[in-house]
Design an enzyme around this catalytic site. Sequence first.
Site, mmCIF file in Angstrom:
data_model
loop_
_atom_site.group_PDB
_atom_site.id
_atom_site.type_symbol
_atom_site.label_atom_id
_atom_site.label_comp_id
_atom_site.label_asym_id
_atom_site.label_seq_id
_atom_site.Cartn_x
_atom_site.Cartn_y
_atom_site.Cartn_z
ATOM 1 N N ASP A 187 0.732 -1.170 -0.062
ATOM 2 C CA ASP A 187 0.195 -0.143 0.142
ATOM 3 C C ASP A 187 1.060 1.402 0.112
ATOM 4 O O ASP A 187 0.428 2.322 0.710
ATOM 5 C CB ASP A 187 -0.949 0.141 1.397
ATOM 6 C CG ASP A 187 -1.822 -1.201 1.367
ATOM 7 O OD1 ASP A 187 -1.854 -2.064 0.356
ATOM 8 O OD2 ASP A 187 -2.414 -1.473 2.357
ATOM 9 N N CYS A 245 -1.897 -1.972 8.322
ATOM 10 C CA CYS A 245 -1.947 -3.268 7.238
ATOM 11 C C CYS A 245 -0.470 -4.051 7.265
ATOM 12 O O CYS A 245 -0.715 -5.282 7.187
ATOM 13 C CB CYS A 245 -1.860 -2.536 5.940
ATOM 14 S SG CYS A 245 -3.490 -1.632 5.603
ATOM 15 N N LYS A 273 -7.455 -3.908 -2.511
ATOM 16 C CA LYS A 273 -7.913 -4.561 -1.429
ATOM 17 C C LYS A 273 -8.697 -3.533 -0.647
ATOM 18 O O LYS A 273 -8.574 -2.419 -0.701
ATOM 19 C CB LYS A 273 -7.022 -5.211 -0.752
ATOM 20 C CG LYS A 273 -6.067 -4.282 0.071
ATOM 21 C CD LYS A 273 -4.757 -5.120 0.830
ATOM 22 C CE LYS A 273 -3.784 -4.418 1.730
ATOM 23 N NZ LYS A 273 -4.341 -3.541 2.627
#
Length: 208
Positions: free
Chosen positions: A19, A115, A80
């Site tokens: 990310d 994350c 996602k």
Amino acid sequence: MALRRCHLNPKKTLFLLCDIQEKFRPAMPLFDNMVKNADKLTKAGKALDVPLIVTEHYPEKLGKTVEQLDISHAKLVSGKTYFSMFTPEVKAAIKDIFNDKPEDVVLYGLESHICVEQTAIDFLQQNINVYIVADCCSSRLNQDRDLALDRLRQAGCVITTSESVIFDLVRDKNNPKFDAVRKLVNPPSQDMKLTRQPSGSDVGSSKL
């Protein structure tokens, strides 16, 4: 229980880039430094033929991976909504790449305490060694990043740095890929202002 520390093998290792997206840039301290370190690591992985999986969190709103990172060799670039990278799409890609699972994953990106942390826990639960690249991780607050690294160390992850990972994958100056990698590591990594641990050793010490 902590997993056994071992040398990284390019054929049994997976890089996970989590990310690192443009919309996060204004909110993240040292974002540019992190990207430069992640660029070095990602390029070295490409040179060493280490497979790469990239996720992008809610890319419809948060955008794509930053342009500075060459992810053209990625086996999967997947959007996602889960915080963890361990999504059904990623699981399927891993099985396809390794015909089972890797021995080790090298994990880097953001945010460290969300994350990255949840991804690491999910992979540890699969009995896969997890290497967290501290100088390629960020959070909106440095204290969140640093405390996440503490928790992940206690959970059994190896906390390391980009150069430590790169040299562990190369192992030998006579490695035919060494010259390509040497050009990447000649400039020093960017300082991510990682805290020192009670033992007196740096978080990213290459002696880990």
